[in-house]
Design a protein around this motif. Structure first.
Motif, PDB file in Angstrom:
ATOM      1  N   VAL A  41      34.953  35.529  34.686  1.00  0.00           N
ATOM      2  CA  VAL A  41      35.068  36.454  35.819  1.00  0.00           C
ATOM      3  C   VAL A  41      33.701  37.042  36.166  1.00  0.00           C
ATOM      4  N   TYR A  45      31.513  36.512  39.601  1.00  0.00           N
ATOM      5  CA  TYR A  45      30.989  37.538  40.490  1.00  0.00           C
ATOM      6  C   TYR A  45      29.476  37.391  40.662  1.00  0.00           C
ATOM      7  N   ASP A 120      31.489  48.157  43.375  1.00  0.00           N
ATOM      8  CA  ASP A 120      32.372  47.977  42.205  1.00  0.00           C
ATOM      9  C   ASP A 120      33.827  48.311  42.539  1.00  0.00           C
ATOM     10  N   ASN A 122      37.453  47.273  45.122  1.00  0.00           N
ATOM     11  CA  ASN A 122      38.335  46.160  45.456  1.00  0.00           C
ATOM     12  C   ASN A 122      38.646  46.262  46.953  1.00  0.00           C
ATOM     13  N   PRO A 123      38.303  45.257  47.742  1.00  0.00           N
ATOM     14  CA  PRO A 123      37.828  43.932  47.337  1.00  0.00           C
ATOM     15  C   PRO A 123      36.381  43.946  46.850  1.00  0.00           C
ATOM     16  N   TYR A 124      36.016  42.886  46.158  1.00  0.00           N
ATOM     17  CA  TYR A 124      34.655  42.719  45.683  1.00  0.00           C
ATOM     18  C   TYR A 124      33.772  42.449  46.899  1.00  0.00           C
ATOM     19  N   ARG A 145      39.595  41.068  44.286  1.00  0.00           N
ATOM     20  CA  ARG A 145      39.312  40.798  42.874  1.00  0.00           C
ATOM     21  C   ARG A 145      40.444  40.008  42.197  1.00  0.00           C
ATOM     22  N   MET A 148      39.713  36.374  41.904  1.00  0.00           N
ATOM     23  CA  MET A 148      38.772  36.020  40.839  1.00  0.00           C
ATOM     24  C   MET A 148      39.401  36.137  39.456  1.00  0.00           C
ATOM     25  N   GLU A 149      40.356  37.060  39.319  1.00  0.00           N
ATOM     26  CA  GLU A 149      40.956  37.273  37.999  1.00  0.00           C
ATOM     27  C   GLU A 149      42.141  36.348  37.736  1.00  0.00           C
TER      28      GLU A 149
END
Length: 453
Positions: A41, A45, A120, A122-124, A145, A148-149
């Motif tokens: 993850v 990023y 930092d 959400n969203p990234y 996020r 990605m997770e």
């Protein structure tokens, strides 16, 4: 060494594998998977941020077409992402897949607040200046996020599936282990039920030296001991039969001589008391002779050497003929003779006539010897729902009521063996008021009809 060959050791090994090997494997693999997921993850990023800055810096002439071309390329790699461009004048010049409301004009304060809120979060969000000179505005890349997770979630599912597979594998190994034990126990159970021609169990093949193998070995030892015991019993039985046969033969010779001497002396002029004494002596010799004959017959029957020749016989006529030979003896002893032989539905019985004579002789002889006090002999017939019966009755004290008379046991044993071998049945009721002997023949059962016994 024997312990490691035992079932207990094998099952303990399975338990240890389940408790230690499987658990340690799960812990190690879980640690590796979780670390790899976190690193993936973070690496994802960082990779997006570096690539976004690189692609943004590579644009020399920031036009709407060049920026939209960049957005479309990233859209193919990240379909869920949203992107927009704010030019150097603070004007929202291009956007792709943006769902939120964005202002058309961006001042420095709003831009700073936007970057602060998205940091930092959400969203990234990744913000990169367009071009190398940083004078063409900035472009923004946003992606949830959760996207990605998902890779980490997928790896957690793989870890759970791996754990489930290991548990199922342990269950399968345990089931296979106990299935083999059950199969061997069933084999041993079937082997215990197998009999040879001597009606003795048969030894089995021992395949393994574990607990079940030891049980099979113990079973084989038991079979060996049974065979040795059976062989000794047969040898002793053969010796007993030979002894009885020789004894019977040896005793009959002097008895015959004694009977001849008594006949010679009886022809001489004797007083009445002496004559009665010789008469009683002759009766005792006859009794001994009958006992020897019964003993010989019993020996032959137990050895299955007395030939059985069944034939259809009119049983009522046969009983009358046998009784006729005994009439003089019963009349001599002042017996009241009652014969009432009613017909059966089927008078023909499949019996051996000689054996039937022997059965009737033994029963009637017991009446002469043990029922003199009653002075009664009755022979009748009965028909029950399932049997035709010949009934012989006396009014004596019972075969066990006169302690002074012995020898009835072997005669009745011969009756029992002969009756049952001819497919008949019998019973005897004896008490202080008399004895009743019933010789039964089961009626033929018509097809489709049951007989109440």
């Amino acid at each position: 060494m024997r312990f490691f060959k035992s079932l207990q050791a094998k099952y303990l090994l399975i338990i240890l594998m389940a408790l230690f090997v499987v658990q340690i494997s799960l812990l190690i693999s879980g640690f590796i998977w979780l670390n790899a997921s976190v690193e993936d993850v973070e690496r994802g990023y960082a990779g997006i941020e570096d690539k976004w800055h690189q692609d943004a810096g590579g644009i020399k002439n920031g036009t709407e077409d060049t920026v939209m071309q960049l957005f479309k390329e990233w859209k193919q790699a990240y379909p869920e992402a949203s992107m927009f461009w704010v030019n150097d004048n603070g004007h929202l010049s291009a956007e792709l897949n943006v769902t939120q409301d964005l202002p058309a004009e961006w001042d420095p304060v709003y831009t700073a607040e936007f970057i602060k809120e998205r940091y930092d979060g959400n969203p990234y969000t990744v913000v990169a200046f367009l071009g190398q000179e940083h004078n063409q505005g900035f472009i923004v890349f946003q992606i949830p996020r959760m996207i990605m997770e998902n890779a980490s979630s997928d790896k957690t599912k793989i870890l759970s599936i791996t754990s489930l597979v290991l548990i199922i594998l342990f269950i399968i190994v345990s089931l296979f282990f106990f299935r083999r034990i059950r199969k061997r126990l069933l084999y041993l159970q079937k082997a215990m039920a197998v009999r040879d021609v001597d009606n003795l169990p048969v030894s089995i093949h021992v395949k393994k030296d574990d607990e079940i193998g030891q049980l099979e070995t113990a079973f084989n030892n038991m079979v060996h001991e049974l065979r040795e015991s059976h062989q000794r019993e047969q040898e002793e039985e053969q010796l007993r039969r030979e002894l009885i046969a020789n004894l019977s033969h040896d005793l009959r010779t002097p008895l015959t001589k004694m009977r001849a001497q008594i006949d010679t002396i009886s022809n001489e002029g004797l007083s009445n008391d002496v004559y009665q004494a010789f008469h009683r002596l002759e009766g005792s010799i006859d009794h001994i002779d009958r006992l020897m004959e019964n003993l010989m017959s019993y020996t032959l029957l137990t050895a299955s050497k007395m030939k059985y020749q069944p034939q259809k016989t009119d049983i009522l006529r046969h009983v009358r003929t046998s009784l006729a030979a005994w009439y003089p003896l019963f009349e001599q002893e002042s017996f009241d003779i009652d014969v009432n032989l009613g017909p059966f539905e089927q008078n023909e019985w499949l019996v051996d006539p000689l054996w039937m004579d022997r059965i009737l002789d033994n029963v009637l002889q017991n009446v002469i010897r043990y029922a003199k006090e009653g002075r009664y002999i009755g022979v009748t017939t009965e028909s029950a729902s399932g049997y035709d019966v010949i009934v012989i009755t006396d009014h004596g004290p019972g075969i066990y009521g006169n302690a002074g008379e012995k020898g009835v046991g072997i005669g009745l044993s011969i009756v029992d063996m002969m009756v049952r071998q001819m497919g008949l049945d019998w019973n005897m009721e004896s008490g202080e008021h008399g004895t009743v002997v019933r010789i039964k023949r089961m009626k033929q059962k018509p097809q489709g009809e049951t007989v109440d016994t």
